[in-house]
Write an enzyme that holds these catalytic residues in place. Structure first.
Site, mmCIF file in Angstrom:
data_model
loop_
_atom_site.group_PDB
_atom_site.id
_atom_site.type_symbol
_atom_site.label_atom_id
_atom_site.label_comp_id
_atom_site.label_asym_id
_atom_site.label_seq_id
_atom_site.Cartn_x
_atom_site.Cartn_y
_atom_site.Cartn_z
ATOM 1 N N SER A 53 3.148 -3.575 -14.311
ATOM 2 C CA SER A 53 2.508 -4.216 -15.428
ATOM 3 C C SER A 53 2.986 -3.090 -16.650
ATOM 4 C CB SER A 53 0.918 -3.881 -15.673
ATOM 5 O OG SER A 53 0.690 -2.712 -14.955
ATOM 6 N N GLU A 190 -6.106 -9.939 -6.551
ATOM 7 C CA GLU A 190 -6.154 -10.292 -7.845
ATOM 8 C C GLU A 190 -6.601 -11.864 -8.162
ATOM 9 O OE1 GLU A 190 -2.688 -8.931 -9.996
ATOM 10 O OE2 GLU A 190 -3.408 -9.799 -11.746
HETATM 11 O O1 KIV Z 1 1.083 -3.711 -11.816
HETATM 12 C C1 KIV Z 1 -0.169 -3.817 -11.956
HETATM 13 O O2 KIV Z 1 -0.785 -3.241 -12.910
HETATM 14 C C2 KIV Z 1 -1.023 -4.474 -10.911
HETATM 15 C C3 KIV Z 1 -2.536 -4.575 -11.045
HETATM 16 C C4 KIV Z 1 -2.674 -5.603 -11.783
HETATM 17 C C5 KIV Z 1 -2.892 -4.442 -9.802
HETATM 18 O O3 KIV Z 1 -0.356 -4.820 -9.878
#
Ligand code: KIV
Length: 272
Positions: A53, A190
């Site tokens: 993310s 998720e």
């Molecule tokens: O990349 C991320 O932040 C994630 C979370 C949403 C679990 O994989």
């Protein structure tokens, strides 16, 4: 006064396993840099996820797909420098593990060697189990990720709740069992119905960490920019904001700008 350093008890995958057994919930948050990781660690977070993310909240991309392995390693190195206690898990980015288990192992080894992180996370179940098994055989702890898997966004088409239909729920339940059997130490779930989050968590002995998967998973994870209110346009039902940093930072910067313009900063006391 004692000069002995207070010993910090590190969170390991075994500690997380014991937490599940003792019904103690696991706290996990994303972090991408030294300063924030240090604060979260001192606050007592159990697991820090260097999530892909970062592609969205750090680099401004629309999806998680563009971030590279080198960029993930840079973020992971920065986070590792900030922590003393938390377990650090790093996402393998899109294109570094799907369909080629040798490449997957090389990617995982680069993360472990170059960043000093403690584990990696991969999105998917049976379809990527070859990659997961190869990484596990090399002694690298692996966390799974099922339900909404953002690296497959162009296949799903939307970020809506996954596994509402029986067939997809069944696949998720068999995938999570497989991830446990091959040796993952935990699984992120998720954006799935809370009922399925509960069933999935009760069906395995390793911890589940939910994001939009209800209250019965063994722990919770959120993206820290969402928790802190930096990403103010993102308002899914599962998100609880603990701050409105966007407004607070904007207000502080506006005050700074007006102090500079008004020649109120620096004052006599703030100069040499
Ligand atoms: O990349 C991320 O932040 C994630 C979370 C949403 C679990 O994989």
């Amino acid at each position: 006064m004692s000069t002995a350093k207070k010993e910090v008890k590190r969170v390991t995958t075994h500690v997380l396993q014991r937490m599940k057994e003792n019904n103690e919930k696991i706290s996990m948050l994303t972090a991408y840099d030294y300063s924030m990781a240090k604060i979260y660690d001192e606050a007592g977070i159990d697991v820090i996820l260097v999530g892909d993310s970062a592609s969205n909240v750090m680099a401004g991309h629309e999806t998680t797909l563009p971030i590279t392995l080198d960029q993930m390693i840079y973020h992971a190195q920065s986070v590792v420098r900030g922590i003393k206690r938390a377990l650090v898990v790093v996402d393998l980015p899109f294109g570094t593990y799907q369909g080629d288990s040798k490449k997957a192992l090389q990617s995982a080894i680069r993360i472990m060697k170059e960043s000093g992180a403690h584990a990696v996370k991969l999105e998917g179940g049976k379809k990527i189990s070859d990659s997961i098994e190869r990484i596990l055989k090399a002694g690298v702890p692996v966390m799974g990720h099922l339900g909404l898997t953002p690296q497959s966004i162009y296949k799903f088409g939307t970020y809506t709740v996954r596994a509402k239909e029986e067939e997809e729920a069944k696949t998720l339940l068999s995938d999570i069992k497989l991830l446990e059997e091959i040796g993952c130490f935990g699984v992120v779930l998720e954006k799935i119905p809370a009922k399925l989050g509960k069933e999935a968590s009760e069906s395995i002995h390793i911890p589940t960490i939910g994001i939009g998967a209800g209250k019965h998973t063994d722990g919770q994870v959120l993206v820290s920019h969402d928790v802190l209110g930096i990403t103010k346009e993102f308002n899914p039902r599962f998100l609880r904001r603990y701050m409105n940093l966007y407004e607070d930072i904007k207000g502080a910067i506006e005050n700074y700008i007006s102090d500079v313009k008004a020649q109120d900063f620096p004052s006599e006391e703030e100069q040499y």
